[in-house]
Motif scaffolding. Structure first.
Motif, PDB file in Angstrom:
ATOM      1  N   ILE A 167      41.746  26.917  40.675  1.00 53.25           N
ATOM      2  CA  ILE A 167      42.482  27.890  41.487  1.00 53.25           C
ATOM      3  C   ILE A 167      41.882  29.283  41.318  1.00 53.25           C
ATOM      4  CG2 ILE A 167      44.703  29.065  41.759  1.00 53.25           C
ATOM      5  CD1 ILE A 167      46.068  26.439  40.995  1.00 53.25           C
ATOM      6  N   THR A 168      41.596  29.652  40.071  1.00 46.24           N
ATOM      7  CA  THR A 168      41.081  30.988  39.783  1.00 46.24           C
ATOM      8  C   THR A 168      39.719  31.217  40.435  1.00 46.24           C
ATOM      9  OG1 THR A 168      42.265  30.959  37.671  1.00 46.24           O
ATOM     10  CG2 THR A 168      40.526  32.610  37.920  1.00 46.24           C
ATOM     11  N   TRP A 169      38.929  30.176  40.584  1.00 43.57           N
ATOM     12  CA  TRP A 169      37.607  30.284  41.204  1.00 43.57           C
ATOM     13  C   TRP A 169      37.683  30.930  42.586  1.00 43.57           C
ATOM     14  CZ3 TRP A 169      32.671  29.595  39.652  1.00 43.57           C
ATOM     15  CH2 TRP A 169      31.690  29.500  40.637  1.00 43.57           C
ATOM     16  N   PHE A 170      38.779  30.640  43.310  1.00 42.02           N
ATOM     17  CA  PHE A 170      38.937  31.156  44.668  1.00 42.02           C
ATOM     18  C   PHE A 170      39.764  32.442  44.720  1.00 42.02           C
ATOM     19  CE2 PHE A 170      38.344  26.549  45.045  1.00 42.02           C
ATOM     20  CZ  PHE A 170      37.274  26.500  45.924  1.00 42.02           C
ATOM     21  N   ALA A 171      40.276  32.889  43.591  1.00 42.01           N
ATOM     22  CA  ALA A 171      41.136  34.073  43.575  1.00 42.01           C
ATOM     23  C   ALA A 171      40.323  35.350  43.786  1.00 42.01           C
ATOM     24  CB  ALA A 171      41.894  34.155  42.257  1.00 42.01           C
ATOM     25  N   PRO A 172      40.879  36.338  44.463  1.00 43.39           N
ATOM     26  CA  PRO A 172      40.185  37.622  44.637  1.00 43.39           C
ATOM     27  C   PRO A 172      40.317  38.502  43.397  1.00 43.39           C
ATOM     28  CG  PRO A 172      42.305  37.701  45.731  1.00 43.39           C
ATOM     29  CD  PRO A 172      42.174  36.308  45.169  1.00 43.39           C
ATOM     30  N   GLU A 173      39.338  39.365  43.196  1.00 42.35           N
ATOM     31  CA  GLU A 173      39.419  40.333  42.106  1.00 42.35           C
ATOM     32  C   GLU A 173      40.412  41.424  42.478  1.00 42.35           C
ATOM     33  OE1 GLU A 173      39.610  41.554  39.049  1.00 42.35           O
ATOM     34  OE2 GLU A 173      37.648  40.590  38.735  1.00 42.35           O
ATOM     35  N   SER A 174      40.984  42.050  41.464  1.00 41.17           N
ATOM     36  CA  SER A 174      41.939  43.135  41.696  1.00 41.17           C
ATOM     37  C   SER A 174      41.265  44.302  42.422  1.00 41.17           C
ATOM     38  CB  SER A 174      42.491  43.629  40.358  1.00 41.17           C
ATOM     39  OG  SER A 174      43.031  44.921  40.485  1.00 41.17           O
ATOM     40  N   PRO A 175      41.826  44.749  43.570  1.00 40.49           N
ATOM     41  CA  PRO A 175      41.252  45.906  44.275  1.00 40.49           C
ATOM     42  C   PRO A 175      41.243  47.164  43.403  1.00 40.49           C
ATOM     43  CG  PRO A 175      42.799  44.733  45.682  1.00 40.49           C
ATOM     44  CD  PRO A 175      42.947  44.160  44.309  1.00 40.49           C
TER      45      PRO A 175
ATOM     46  N   LEU B 117      38.252  47.057  41.177  1.00 36.79           N
ATOM     47  CA  LEU B 117      37.035  47.316  41.963  1.00 36.79           C
ATOM     48  C   LEU B 117      36.882  48.814  42.244  1.00 36.79           C
ATOM     49  CD1 LEU B 117      37.295  44.315  44.441  1.00 36.79           C
ATOM     50  CD2 LEU B 117      35.606  44.585  42.618  1.00 36.79           C
ATOM     51  N   VAL B 118      37.985  49.481  42.569  1.00 35.12           N
ATOM     52  CA  VAL B 118      37.923  50.928  42.804  1.00 35.12           C
ATOM     53  C   VAL B 118      37.542  51.660  41.521  1.00 35.12           C
ATOM     54  CG1 VAL B 118      39.318  52.970  43.329  1.00 35.12           C
ATOM     55  CG2 VAL B 118      39.482  50.932  44.782  1.00 35.12           C
ATOM     56  N   ARG B 119      38.126  51.253  40.406  1.00 34.76           N
ATOM     57  CA  ARG B 119      37.805  51.907  39.123  1.00 34.76           C
ATOM     58  C   ARG B 119      36.337  51.745  38.761  1.00 34.76           C
ATOM     59  NH1 ARG B 119      42.788  49.537  37.492  1.00 34.76           N
ATOM     60  NH2 ARG B 119      41.772  47.955  36.207  1.00 34.76           N
ATOM     61  N   ASN B 120      35.711  50.698  39.306  1.00 34.85           N
ATOM     62  CA  ASN B 120      34.299  50.450  39.025  1.00 34.85           C
ATOM     63  C   ASN B 120      33.411  50.768  40.226  1.00 34.85           C
ATOM     64  OD1 ASN B 120      33.930  48.907  36.193  1.00 34.85           O
ATOM     65  ND2 ASN B 120      35.910  48.383  37.088  1.00 34.85           N
ATOM     66  N   ASP B 121      33.907  51.635  41.119  1.00 40.12           N
ATOM     67  CA  ASP B 121      33.133  52.195  42.226  1.00 40.12           C
ATOM     68  C   ASP B 121      32.660  51.147  43.243  1.00 40.12           C
ATOM     69  OD1 ASP B 121      33.498  54.541  40.867  1.00 40.12           O
ATOM     70  OD2 ASP B 121      31.512  54.537  39.943  1.00 40.12           O
ATOM     71  N   LYS B 122      33.387  50.045  43.368  1.00 36.07           N
ATOM     72  CA  LYS B 122      33.038  49.003  44.341  1.00 36.07           C
ATOM     73  C   LYS B 122      34.029  49.082  45.506  1.00 36.07           C
ATOM     74  CE  LYS B 122      31.119  46.014  40.729  1.00 36.07           C
ATOM     75  NZ  LYS B 122      31.124  44.668  40.095  1.00 36.07           N
ATOM     76  N   ILE B 123      33.903  50.165  46.252  1.00 35.72           N
ATOM     77  CA  ILE B 123      34.900  50.483  47.272  1.00 35.72           C
ATOM     78  C   ILE B 123      34.896  49.475  48.421  1.00 35.72           C
ATOM     79  CG2 ILE B 123      35.754  52.263  48.817  1.00 35.72           C
ATOM     80  CD1 ILE B 123      35.857  52.969  45.839  1.00 35.72           C
ATOM     81  N   GLU B 124      33.724  49.124  48.913  1.00 31.41           N
ATOM     82  CA  GLU B 124      33.652  48.196  50.038  1.00 31.41           C
ATOM     83  C   GLU B 124      34.179  46.815  49.665  1.00 31.41           C
ATOM     84  OE1 GLU B 124      32.974  48.846  53.194  1.00 31.41           O
ATOM     85  OE2 GLU B 124      32.898  50.945  52.548  1.00 31.41           O
ATOM     86  N   GLU B 125      33.869  46.383  48.449  1.00 29.65           N
ATOM     87  CA  GLU B 125      34.374  45.088  47.996  1.00 29.65           C
ATOM     88  C   GLU B 125      35.895  45.132  47.840  1.00 29.65           C
ATOM     89  OE1 GLU B 125      33.599  41.850  44.390  1.00 29.65           O
ATOM     90  OE2 GLU B 125      32.290  43.611  44.600  1.00 29.65           O
ATOM     91  N   ALA B 126      36.404  46.254  47.379  1.00 31.68           N
ATOM     92  CA  ALA B 126      37.858  46.404  47.269  1.00 31.68           C
ATOM     93  C   ALA B 126      38.510  46.309  48.640  1.00 31.68           C
ATOM     94  CB  ALA B 126      38.196  47.733  46.608  1.00 31.68           C
TER      95      ALA B 126
ATOM     96  N   LYS C 141      37.358  44.726  51.264  1.00 29.32           N
ATOM     97  CA  LYS C 141      37.304  43.325  51.716  1.00 29.32           C
ATOM     98  C   LYS C 141      38.399  42.497  51.068  1.00 29.32           C
ATOM     99  CE  LYS C 141      32.307  43.300  52.603  1.00 29.32           C
ATOM    100  NZ  LYS C 141      30.988  42.750  52.152  1.00 29.32           N
ATOM    101  N   ASN C 142      38.630  42.745  49.779  1.00 25.91           N
ATOM    102  CA  ASN C 142      39.658  41.974  49.082  1.00 25.91           C
ATOM    103  C   ASN C 142      41.054  42.291  49.593  1.00 25.91           C
ATOM    104  OD1 ASN C 142      37.672  40.802  47.564  1.00 25.91           O
ATOM    105  ND2 ASN C 142      38.507  41.379  45.584  1.00 25.91           N
ATOM    106  N   ILE C 143      41.329  43.556  49.876  1.00 26.14           N
ATOM    107  CA  ILE C 143      42.643  43.907  50.429  1.00 26.14           C
ATOM    108  C   ILE C 143      42.833  43.258  51.786  1.00 26.14           C
ATOM    109  CG2 ILE C 143      44.069  45.795  51.298  1.00 26.14           C
ATOM    110  CD1 ILE C 143      42.989  47.564  49.143  1.00 26.14           C
ATOM    111  N   ARG C 144      41.786  43.289  52.600  1.00 24.34           N
ATOM    112  CA  ARG C 144      41.865  42.657  53.922  1.00 24.34           C
ATOM    113  C   ARG C 144      42.145  41.153  53.773  1.00 24.34           C
ATOM    114  NH1 ARG C 144      37.612  44.673  55.640  1.00 24.34           N
ATOM    115  NH2 ARG C 144      38.536  46.462  56.714  1.00 24.34           N
ATOM    116  N   ARG C 145      41.525  40.552  52.767  1.00 26.07           N
ATOM    117  CA  ARG C 145      41.735  39.127  52.510  1.00 26.07           C
ATOM    118  C   ARG C 145      43.165  38.838  52.045  1.00 26.07           C
ATOM    119  NH1 ARG C 145      38.747  35.888  47.572  1.00 26.07           N
ATOM    120  NH2 ARG C 145      39.965  33.960  47.721  1.00 26.07           N
ATOM    121  N   LEU C 146      43.769  39.786  51.365  1.00 24.33           N
ATOM    122  CA  LEU C 146      45.106  39.588  50.808  1.00 24.33           C
ATOM    123  C   LEU C 146      46.217  39.850  51.818  1.00 24.33           C
ATOM    124  CD1 LEU C 146      44.572  41.335  47.359  1.00 24.33           C
ATOM    125  CD2 LEU C 146      44.918  38.886  47.735  1.00 24.33           C
TER     126      LEU C 146
END
Length: 558
Positions: free
Chosen positions: A235-243, A246-255, A257-262
């Motif tokens: 189950i965890t394999w398919f889980a999204p990372e916490s937005p 991602l923001v705290r680690n400067d990965k804004i675009e990935e964050a 995408k994850n919010i859009r997915r959620l």
């Protein structure tokens, strides 16, 4: 007006032409969160709720293993395998030194896992830490199941509990960061529900094997732990990372995408942009305002008050454990048979599940502060009643049965108040950058108190020692009362606040009694601007700190 390009944290935020633009978008993100009703939030964030539910299932393993080994000491087959023959009493017993070692393995391992979690999650993210945990858990259970000696059993138990400590710190932090503020409390409180599920499963299995004299009476309870890691890892394999991570680690675009997915609504792109801006602005507040990168920072400046609340919240929970009141061994000492004692424990866990569900409705009406404080006063009252009942002559069965019934209902009151709310409060009170570290400190104090309880409780209720029996309830009754008054004067109401609102309120030193009514009013853009403006104007560090308080928000109290 300053530009983001000149900010010390500029790289991830170049899309915002000015800090005022970032602040404006962030303000609209906060306004959007506050505009959501509970039903709207559930409908829009149902995917996020599912992933929070799935990740929180890891807590079942931690709760199931909690005191599992100490619960099988009384099994003859376990004592014969790992104990020694004592001619004086003509039976096998696990030596006291190994009982103490095994009792210590769980809290010590949990503490190690929690402290590792506070560092590993911020470095690698939730998902990359959770996946290896399941792999190691599967391997370490082999050690416990096939342990040829008590020394190997101790090693396997210690290694397993390190993993449980890691998972126990991961799930609440993940739950806190996946949904808007209106859902945050419910999802973090759900973590306690999974904890109660684990305890209920364990109590039921132990009850089922209480009269089994074969090696499987303890091996099967150990083997059941294999049921969880593999399916949860898939189950965890398919889980999204916490937005938020991602923001705290400067990965804004990935964050993004994850919010859009959620989200469940395809027309929310503009809203997602505002949410990202809110996260970015909150992260800038934490970066610029204080050092938020180490365990030591949890005890510096304004963070000290937040850490105090987290620690005391967990200490309140543990106050109920002093005296060993309510566990199966306690029931045996007040005169019930072993089967009845395990039955009472199992029934109590079932009642606790109902209490967890009830808490979701109560918190909607009362908020966190009132429900938690009332829970502490309620626990104190229950234990005082049990203590006074124990003053009755031991030859009478009425007080004994009354104590049993009251202690089973105590599980309900505990799990509709302080049980689940400890997870909600301890994950929302820290800054985003110190959330996992602060939670680890508070939960570690909880386990340190657990060690003290495991050493002291047998002396209080053992017939060979002080033999307090039911009178041991006076100790948790008094402690709960003391901590209840702490709640009155020091525990603020944080329900429904966004993380940045809480940052501002703690930074301004808002009084505990004012948290519920404190208004952070956002007017025009000049009232809500990112803080590095003062730095660009050539202000000193002291002036900059003053600007943080004066320019970030306009604040008014009712």
């Amino acid at each position: 007006m300053s530009t983001i390009e000149n900010s010390p944290t500029s790289e991830p935020y170049k899309k915002y032409e000015t800090e005022q633009k970032l602040a404006t978008d962030a303000r609209e993100g906060v306004d959007y969160e506050h505009s959501l009703t509970l039903w709207q939030a559930l409908k829009t964030n149902k995917k996020a709720v599912f992933w929070t539910w799935a990740i929180s299932l890891a807590i079942i393993m931690e709760a199931y293993d909690d005191s599992l080994i100490s619960s099988v000491y009384g099994y003859n087959s376990f004592a014969k395998k790992y104990g020694q023959w004592y001619p004086k009493i003509k039976e096998y017993q696990v030596p006291a030194k190994w009982q103490s070692a095994l009792n210590m393995a769980s809290p010590v391992g949990e503490i190690i896992g929690l402290m590792l979690n506070g560092w590993l999650v911020e470095r690698y993210g939730y998902k990359k830490v959770i996946m290896p945990c399941y792999v190691f858990a599967t391997a370490f259970i082999f050690i416990v199941f096939f342990a040829p000696s008590i020394g190997v059993l101790f090693t396997g138990e210690l290694l397993c509990t390190i993993i449980w400590g890691l998972l126990g710190g991961l799930a609440p932090g993940y739950a806190a960061e996946m949904c808007p503020a209106i859902l945050r409390g419910y999802l973090t409180m759900y973590v306690n529900f999974t904890f109660t599920i684990g305890h209920t499963i364990k109590a039921g299995i132990l009850l089922g094997f209480a009269e089994n004299n074969t090696q499987w009476s303890y091996r099967i309870p150990f083997a059941i732990q294999w049921c969880w890691p593999i399916p949860l890892a898939l189950i965890t394999w398919f889980a999204p990372e916490s937005p938020w991570w991602l923001v705290r680690n400067d990965k804004i675009e990935e964050a993004k995408k994850n919010i859009r997915r959620l989200r469940s609504d395809d027309d929310l792109d503009e809203v997602i942009e505002k949410e990202i801006a809110m996260m970015v602005h909150s992260d800038m507040f934490n970066r610029d305002n204080e050092n938020n990168s180490s365990y030591f920072d949890c005890f510096k400046g304004k963070n000290l008050r937040r850490t105090e609340i987290c620690i005391m919240t967990w200490m309140c929970q543990q106050m109920n454990s002093f005296g060993g009141v309510g566990n199966s061994y306690f029931f045996e000492q007040v005169g019930f048979s072993q089967i009845k004692s395990y039955s009472f424990t199992f029934i109590g866990e079932g009642i606790a599940l109902f209490g967890d569900v009830t808490s979701w409705f109560l918190v909607t009406l009362t908020g966190h502060r009132l429900l938690y404080t009332a829970g502490m006063f309620g626990q104190s009252l229950i234990y005082f009643i049990v203590g006074f009942l124990a003053l009755a002559p031991s030859s009478k069965d009425g007080p004994k049965w009354a104590s049993a019934v009251i202690l089973m209902t105590q599980s309900f009151f505990y799990d509709c108040s302080i049980g689940p709310l400890a997870f909600a409060i301890s994950t929302e009170v820290p800054t985003a950058r110190l959330r996992n570290r602060t939670f680890a400190i508070g939960r570690s104090i909880y386990y340190i108190l657990g060690i003290i309880c495991s050493v002291a409780n047998p002396y209080m209720i053992s017939p060979a020692q002080d033999n307090w029996k039911g009178k041991a309830a006076f100790l948790p009754a008094s402690l709960c009362l003391i901590w209840a008054f702490w709640c009155v004067f020091r525990l603020p109401e944080m329900k429904g606040r966004t993380f940045e609102e809480l940052d501002v309120m703690f930074e301004r030193g808002v009084k505990t009694k004012d948290f519920k009514t404190y208004k952070i009013a956002m007017f025009d853009d000049d009232d809500y601007i990112a803080k590095s403006t003062s730095e660009e104007a050539g202000s000193t560090k002291e002036e900059h700190k003053q600007d943080v308080g004066e320019l970030t928000y306009k604040v008014a109290t009712e």
